[in-house]
Design an enzyme around this catalytic site. Structure first.
Site, PDB file in Angstrom:
ATOM      1  N   TYR A 199      50.853 -15.525  19.606  1.00 32.66           N
ATOM      2  CA  TYR A 199      49.934 -14.760  18.992  1.00 32.66           C
ATOM      3  C   TYR A 199      48.959 -14.159  20.045  1.00 32.66           C
ATOM      4  CZ  TYR A 199      46.251 -13.162  15.948  1.00 32.66           C
ATOM      5  OH  TYR A 199      45.070 -12.389  15.188  1.00 32.66           O
TER       6      TYR A 199
ATOM      7  N   ASP B 140      47.706 -16.212  28.429  1.00 29.17           N
ATOM      8  CA  ASP B 140      46.722 -15.830  27.434  1.00 29.17           C
ATOM      9  C   ASP B 140      46.128 -17.456  27.163  1.00 29.17           C
ATOM     10  OD1 ASP B 140      45.315 -15.966  24.853  1.00 29.17           O
ATOM     11  OD2 ASP B 140      46.667 -14.625  23.990  1.00 29.17           O
TER      12      ASP B 140
ATOM     13  N   LYS C 207      37.431 -18.390  22.534  1.00 33.02           N
ATOM     14  CA  LYS C 207      37.143 -19.765  21.683  1.00 33.02           C
ATOM     15  C   LYS C 207      36.368 -20.717  22.516  1.00 33.02           C
ATOM     16  CE  LYS C 207      41.660 -19.423  19.074  1.00 33.02           C
ATOM     17  NZ  LYS C 207      41.388 -19.024  17.661  1.00 33.02           N
TER      18      LYS C 207
HETATM   19  C1  LIG Z   1      46.274 -17.273  21.930  1.00 33.61           C
HETATM   20  C2  LIG Z   1      45.498 -16.215  21.232  1.00 33.61           C
HETATM   21  N1  LIG Z   1      45.249 -15.034  21.765  1.00 33.61           N
HETATM   22  C3  LIG Z   1      44.465 -14.085  21.343  1.00 33.61           C
HETATM   23  C4  LIG Z   1      43.784 -14.471  20.071  1.00 33.61           C
HETATM   24  C5  LIG Z   1      42.621 -13.459  19.666  1.00 33.61           C
HETATM   25  O1  LIG Z   1      41.483 -13.943  19.544  1.00 33.61           O
HETATM   26  P1  LIG Z   1      40.318 -13.347  18.849  1.00 33.61           P
HETATM   27  O2  LIG Z   1      40.688 -13.952  17.512  1.00 33.61           O
HETATM   28  O3  LIG Z   1      39.045 -13.875  19.295  1.00 33.61           O
HETATM   29  O4  LIG Z   1      40.443 -11.736  18.748  1.00 33.61           O
HETATM   30  C6  LIG Z   1      44.044 -15.707  19.801  1.00 33.61           C
HETATM   31  C7  LIG Z   1      43.302 -16.213  18.546  1.00 33.61           C
HETATM   32  O5  LIG Z   1      43.707 -17.021  17.668  1.00 33.61           O
HETATM   33  C8  LIG Z   1      44.756 -16.687  20.165  1.00 33.61           C
HETATM   34  O6  LIG Z   1      45.035 -17.734  19.603  1.00 33.61           O
END
Ligand SMILES: Cc1ncc(COP(=O)(O)O)c(C=O)c1O
Length: 420
Positions: free
Chosen positions: A136, A228, A256
């Site tokens: 994700y 990521d 996060k």
């Molecule tokens: C691996 C990863 N990338 C990107 C995101 C997107 O981040 P945000 O919810 O702060 O937009 C998330 C959100 O859970 C994530 O787990």
């Protein structure tokens, strides 16, 4: 009290929530969080292993981070110009990460992903991006994938499929498949983007050698490697997954845990890539980027994390918790499946009489009885353990011995209840 709030919320918030991820928990309203625990509006207390989907790595309402933010906002919030705290915050962040030369701060992980992909495409003049099934990277049209068993295709109604036309999706932990994808699209791959440890679908660590091979393939084919680290950053180690697994990307995205629960994200990486923002050729903007609150929160969080003790606590607590959960499963003859690292692990049930298999990618994750765990997640909540229905458990630096004892006792009671 909660029944009234649920009704009022349903009248004004679609689904009663402000993020679709929360639809399954639309019935629950919390009044406060402190350290590793939450209290709902009816006064019920929970040990929290969801941590706001990860951000509360230091526990809720960390006093040092909150004090830094409270002190900073007395001087204003956003200036439309620079302030000293944002430089300090990014200097500390880069020192923590270790390998990156520069960084930009933003608000959400989703938009930081957008920025990193734009940099990679601008730097390479290519469009295609390799990603991994079940991972994700946010909810935008250009990155959201269906989370179903095959893990690809548009993830939402209203998402034009052509926005994903440049994606090449491949299984995690399969270096041979990755090599084949590069060869099928010679000179076309701008970037490979991945959660270096999959945490949105299981909690799947990279197999030994996988990230190293991935790094080699990106270098060989001139593609930008993007980690990521929205989940793994500042969680698996101070320097995130890159440090924990010893592989260096070209760009990384943080979110996060980077700001002790405050809404901050960052794009960090090699100077020659980040500088494309600097001369204005590649656009990265945002009214709230590096607000005073954000910068103060990052700076204070880096100070707390930099002392190192959070990682010792998390490692000890997570290890004992995983061991304890497995032992409970065995004691009750329940086919519990617990996999991952102490800071982030996945709990589910093996299906039928299948032997305990190690889950290595999104496809093998489907061999577990994920639906049973989703139902069990609700039983856990009834027994005072707050977790995500998809099975991930996040451990914070605030979890102590009392939480361990409470969590294991509550889990065991929930399991007895689940079994009827
Ligand atoms: C691996 C990863 N990338 C990107 C995101 C997107 O981040 P945000 O919810 O702060 O937009 C998330 C959100 O859970 C994530 O787990």
């Amino acid at each position: 009290m909660s029944a009234d709030l649920v009704k009022r919320a349903a009248a004004v918030l679609p689904g009663g929530v402000n993020s679709n991820v929360r639809l399954p928990t639309a019935q629950t309203f919390f009044a406060r969080g402190h350290g590793p625990r939450l209290w709902d509006v009816d006064g019920k207390e929970y040990v929290d292993y969801l941590l706001g989907q990860g951000p509360a790595f230091l526990g809720h309402a960390h006093p040092e981070v909150n004090a830094a933010v409270a002190e900073a906002v007395t001087r204003g919030m956003v200036y439309g110009a620079q302030h000293a705290l944002e430089v300090e915050a990014v200097e500390k962040l880069l020192a923590a990460v270790g390998w990156a030369d520069m960084a930009r701060l933003g608000v959400s992980g989703t938009e930081a992903v957008q920025g990193a992909l734009r940099l990679a495409r601008a730097a390479t003049g290519r469009r295609k991006v390799i990603g991994f099934a079940g991972q994700y990277h946010g909810w935008l049209d250009t990155v959201l994938m269906a989370h179903g068993p095959d893990g690809s295709g548009p993830g939402s109604l209203g998402q034009p499929p052509q926005y994903l036309a440049d994606w090449v999706v491949t299984p995690f932990n399969d270096a041979e498949a990755l090599r084949a994808r590069f060869e099928a699209h010679p000179g076309q791959i701008a970037a490979v983007i991945l959660e270096p440890m999959m945490c949105n679908s299981g909690a799947i660590a990279p197999r030994p050698g996988f990230l190293e091979r991935l790094r080699e393939l990106c270098t060989e084919h001139g593609a930008v490697l993007i980690f990521d680290e929205v989940v793994t950053g500042f969680r698996l180690a101070f320097g995130g997954a890159a440090q924990r697994f010893g592989v260096t990307p070209d760009l990384a995205i943080y979110g996060k845990a980077v700001a002790g629960g405050w809404p901050v994200a960052a794009i960090a990486g090699r100077r020659e890539l980040l500088e494309l923002f600097g001369d204005g050729r590649v656009n990265h903007s945002g009214t709230f980027n590096a607000s005073v609150m954000a910068a103060a929160a990052v700076s204070a969080t880096m100070d707390v994390l930099g002392r190192g003790t959070p990682y010792v606590t998390v490692e000890e607590h997570g290890t004992a918790l995983m061991t304890g959960l497995r032992a409970i499963g065995e004691r009750h003859g329940v086919p519990l499946h617990v996999q991952g690292l102490p800071a982030a692990f996945h709990v589910s049930f093996r299906a039928g009489d299948r032997p305990d298999t190690t889950v290595v990618d999104h496809a093998s994750l489907q061999s577990l009885d994920l639906a049973r765990y989703t139902r069990f997640g609700k039983v856990l909540a009834e027994h005072g353990i707050w977790v995500a229905g998809r099975g991930i458990w996040y451990v914070s630096a605030a979890h102590g011995e009392q939480e361990l004892a409470d969590a294991l006792a509550r889990f065991e009671r929930a399991l007895r209840n689940e079994a009827g």
